[in-house]
Each structure stands twice: as structure tokens, then as C-alpha cells.
Design an enzyme around this catalytic site. Structure first.
Site, PDB file in Angstrom:
ATOM      1  N   SER A 148      28.740   6.693  23.987  1.00 55.35           N
ATOM      2  CA  SER A 148      29.492   6.709  22.734  1.00 55.35           C
ATOM      3  C   SER A 148      30.933   6.371  23.100  1.00 55.35           C
ATOM      4  CB  SER A 148      29.393   8.092  22.100  1.00 55.35           C
ATOM      5  OG  SER A 148      29.974   8.063  20.822  1.00 55.35           O
ATOM      6  N   GLU A 149      31.461   5.288  22.512  1.00 57.16           N
ATOM      7  CA  GLU A 149      32.697   4.721  23.059  1.00 57.16           C
ATOM      8  C   GLU A 149      33.932   5.596  22.847  1.00 57.16           C
ATOM      9  OE1 GLU A 149      30.790   3.249  20.770  1.00 57.16           O
ATOM     10  OE2 GLU A 149      31.952   2.307  19.163  1.00 57.16           O
ATOM     11  N   ASN A 150      33.827   6.642  22.034  1.00 54.84           N
ATOM     12  CA  ASN A 150      34.959   7.555  21.930  1.00 54.84           C
ATOM     13  C   ASN A 150      35.121   8.416  23.183  1.00 54.84           C
ATOM     14  OD1 ASN A 150      32.476   8.542  20.804  1.00 54.84           O
ATOM     15  ND2 ASN A 150      33.567  10.394  20.188  1.00 54.84           N
ATOM     16  N   SER A 210      36.344   5.093  29.034  1.00 53.03           N
ATOM     17  CA  SER A 210      35.203   4.640  28.250  1.00 53.03           C
ATOM     18  C   SER A 210      35.182   3.116  28.155  1.00 53.03           C
ATOM     19  CB  SER A 210      35.286   5.251  26.851  1.00 53.03           C
ATOM     20  OG  SER A 210      34.218   4.804  26.060  1.00 53.03           O
TER      21      SER A 210
END
Lengths: 234, 215
Positions: B46-48, B88
């Protein structure tokens, strides 16, 4: 000189002025330094350039500064879920610069690390690259992006010690560590404040050298934008 | 007859390989996690700032500090790690993520992708999409074949691009196409959806493609 201030208001005293550049951590409302944003609103400064992944949602986060029209320009990657933002933008009252999310994170990191520019593949051949230098490295094309730095960075940490060493919690970390490095003055609101030495030095995410001011906000509001759950199995 | 959203997600899941690190976009791509083949173990990014994303939490266990890129509450797994947005996107831009599955408004026969803005409409922003398509090893688009009766597979995108020459595969409700995004081989139709004929897909596709059906 101690870094700990009694409240958010005093933590922002003397460092806010019109047309300042402010970074605010958070991804959506997660890990967003709301108490400091409220204190910034209450200083009344205008013409703010706000660098933050999102613009809050109506009534929360940076949207509080849109309500009072204190923000002149936003640098963000995604501004959905905010009607007030859309209204002010479409009325031409608000400038907006979209950055790809990774470019935004890296620009903040570069700002903190003293790297004025870097090349990335992200956005090559798109609107984002227009007007920016491009170059070929090892057969691939890249676009140049510049650093971002702020007069004041507002950060939310889970735990801080009195030296300003920080620990973040789960996905509330997001942009906070890079923004902490890129502010001339970095102000942190923490959920838990401990004496120096109480955090294992090997577990510190952001060293205190990047942090100038700390305020303990033990009961900071935390919001969930999209509550998604599954039923408990019996 | 054509594939449903669920069938499109199930087809996309066949692109998963054991040990893959995968980023799933919002919409149909999110459904892919329901169809991970048996014997295949993948980690969802999850790119957060999370690798090893777990399912939605049980009622009462949701945590405001634990969300995915769609700002939905999720849960932790034994494999989970958390990191900053810079780390990330170092994973994403550094080519450490094996597969990205995402939605699109338009895809061109050269692999150009448009999925972030429509001129004249309020733009919400690209979020991490430009980084994902530029940096992830393999990019798979899952989308409806047409929008309002118009092909979404085009000679050239007429919407502003998210990335140029970035798409490797397109799965629509009518079939599956591959794209030689860096080379000269263009687009090829490799599978037809259940009950879809070659004539139908030709009639509904603007992009030029070769027919290379596997079955």
C-alpha cells in the site's frame, strides 16, 4: 534550550508570517498534525503555500485553513473528498500544483538532505514534465524535479522524547519523516512525550536533530475516512 | 456475454506469481486479492507506507493509524512492515515491486496510459499512479472495454497521460491484450472472454492489434 512547549499556540509563536511555506504531514487524515494546523489557523497568517499530500476533508485538517482563506497555494498529489477545495480552486482563488505522490515525497526528502534536484522516470512524457529539463541515463529518459523546503514543518508523531527523537505508528508515518527534515523550523505534536533515553536509540525513526519544537497532545483527534470492517467470526 | 468485474479480477489474478510484491489499485484491481491462486503467496503493498497488507479488520478492531491507499481501514499480517512515503516510493520507483494492477480511462496501442484527468473537469490528482506505472516491473490494466459506446483501447490517448509506454497487459470485459511497450511489436489479442467473438472485439476496438489467441 528546551524543545518542549506547553501548547500548540506557544510552539508556533514567532515563526509564522504571511506568505510562508508550510509542510504538513499526513496521508488523508492519518498522521495529520491537526492540533498544530488549528494553532496555525489561529495565528491568522495569510498567503500560505501548503505542501501536503492532501488538502484535508471538509471541516478537518488543512481544510480548516481553506475555510479561513489562509492558503494561497497547495502542492499535493490528491485533493479529492474536499468540496471547499474544489469551490475555491474553480473560482480561481486557490493555486494548485499537482505532484505525483512519490515525487512529492522525494522532493521533501531532497529538501531535507540538501539535494537541490534529482531525476526520476515518473511523469516523463506527461503534463507533469512540461517545462522541466529531461535527460537520458543508460538508455532511459528521466525528468528533473527540484527539492522542496519549508519555513515551518508540522509533524505528527506517536512518541517523542524531550530531545525530539521521534517514533511514528503504523501508516501514520507517511510523509512525516521527510517533512520533519525539510523545515527550517520543525514543530512536532506527539501523542506520548517521554524523557530522553526512554526510547531505545535503535528504534528511533527521526533523530532529534531535525526537530526544533515539541508539543505534547495526548488526546489528539484521530479520524477514519473510510471505515471498512469484516464481521467477527463466531 | 462478456466477463463480469469479478471474472476480470480473477483473470488478473492469474498474473500473480509466488513470491511477488504487488500493488493493487482502487476498484476492480482491489478485487484481485479475492482470487489469489492456491499455492501462490504474494505480499500486497500500500503506497502510503505498508508492505504485507491484511484484510479489513474485524468490527471493533479498526485503527485510525492503519489504513490503505484508499484510506480504508486494514489489518496487519505476520509479514507486515511499515515505512515512510519516501521508502514506499523507493520500492516503487526503484523497480522492487513486481506487479501493479490498476484501472484506466484509456490505453493506447503503444502502451500509453491515461487515468488521472479529464480536461475541463475538477481534477482530483494522480496520487501514486504516475510513480507506479513508471517504476513497477509489470503493469496490468483492468478496465471496461468501452465507455459510453466508445473504445477505450485507442491508437493514441486523447486524455492527458499518466505514463508513456508503460502498460504491459490490458484485461477488459471482452478479452486480454499484451503490449510490447518498449519495442516495436505493438498490441496483441491473446484471449477472448467467454462468449465473445473475434469479430465483436474487432468492431469494438479502435487500437490496431495482432491476433495471437492462445486457445
Amino acid at each position: 534550550m528546551g524543545k518542549v512547549f506547553p501548547d500548540a499556540k506557544s510552539a508556533l509563536a514567532g515563526i509564522c508570517k504571511d506568505n510562508m511555506v508550510v509542510m504538513a504531514g499526513g496521508f488523508g487524515l492519518c498522521g495529520m498534525p491537526e492540533e498544530l494546523i488549528i494553532a496555525l489557523r489561529d495565528t491568522g497568517v495569510k498567503g500560505i503555500t501548503a505542501i501536503s499530500n492532501n488538502a484535508g476533508v471538509d471541516g478537518k485538517g488543512l481544510s480548516l485553513l481553506l475555510e479561513t482563506r489562509q492558503i494561497r497555494k497547495m502542492i499535493s498529489s490528491y485533493v479529492g473528498e474536499n468540496k471547499l477545495f474544489a469551490q475555491q480552486y474553480l473560482a480561481g482563488e486557490l493555486e494548485l500544483e499537482f505532484n505525483p505522490q512519490g515525487t512529492l515525497a522525494e522532493r521533501c526528502r531532497a529538501g531535507g538532505a540538501g539535494i537541490p534536484a534529482f531525476y526520476t522516470k515518473t511523469g516523463y512524457g506527461t503534463l507533469i514534465a512540461e517545462g522541466k529539463p529531461t535527460a537520458e541515463f543508460d538508455g532511459e529518459m528521466y525528468v528533473m524535479e527540484r527539492w522542496l523546503r519549508a519555513d515551518v514543518s508540522l509533524v505528527h508523531a506517536w512518541k517523542a522524547d524531550t530531545e525530539g527523537n521521534l517514533v511514528f505508528r503504523k501508516t501514520a508515518r507517511n510523509f512525516n519523516p521527510m517533512m520533519a527534515t525539510a523545515g527550517k523550523v520543525t514543530v512536532v505534536q506527539c501523542e506520548e512525550l517521554v524523557e530522553a533515553g526512554a526510547i531505545d536509540p535503535d528504534q528511533i525513526h527521526t533523530p532529534g536533530v531535525f526537530v526544533q519544537r515539541i508539543v505534547h497532545v495526548p488526546n489528539a483527534a484521530k479520524y477514519i475516512e473510510n471505515r471498512t470492517v469484516r464481521p467477527k467470526q463466531s | 456475454m462478456a466477463w463480469t468485474r469479478e471474472q476480470m479480477a480473477a483473470r488478473a489474478a492469474k498474473e500473480l506469481r509466488d513470491g511477488f510484491y504487488v500493488n493493487l489499485g482502487i476498484g476492480i484491481p482491489t478485487l484481485v486479492s479475492n482470487y489469489i491462486p492456491e499455492g501462490v503467496s504474494v505480499q500486497l503493498q500500500s503506497e502510503n507506507g505498508m508492505m504485507g497488507m491484511g484484510p479489513f479488520p474485524f468490527e471493533g478492531e479498526e485503527d485510525a493509524d492503519l489504513i490503505n491507499a484508499g484510506k480504508q481501514t486494514v489489518s496487519e499480517l505476520p509479514t507486515t512492515s511499515y515505512f515512510s512515503s519516501a521508502d514506499s516510493f523507493a520500492m516503487i520507483r526503484g523497480g522492487h515491486i513486481n506487479l501493479s494492477i490498476l484501472g484506466a480511462m484509456q490505453v493506447a496501442e503503444n502502451g500509453d496510459l491515461a487515468n488521472w484527468m479529464i480536461p475541463g473537469k475538477m481534477v482530483k490528482g494522480m496520487g501514486g499512479a504516475m510513480d507506479l506505472v513508471a517504476g513497477v516491473q509489470k503493469v496490468v490494466v483492468v478496465m471496461e472495454h468501452e465507455a459510453k459506446g466508445e473504445s477505450k483501447l485507442l491508437h493514441r490517448c486523447n486524455l492527458p497521460l499518466t505514463g508513456a509506454n508503460v502498460v504491459d497487459m490490458v484485461i477488459t470485459d471482452l478479452g486480454v491484450f499484451t503490449i510490447d511497450k518498449k519495442g516495436k511489436d505493438g498490441m496483441a489479442l491473446i484471449e477472448l472472454a467467454d462468449g465473445v467473438t473475434l469479430d465483436e472485439i474487432k468492431a469494438k476496438t479502435e487500437a490496431t492489434f495482432k491476433v495471437a489467441l492462445k486457445n
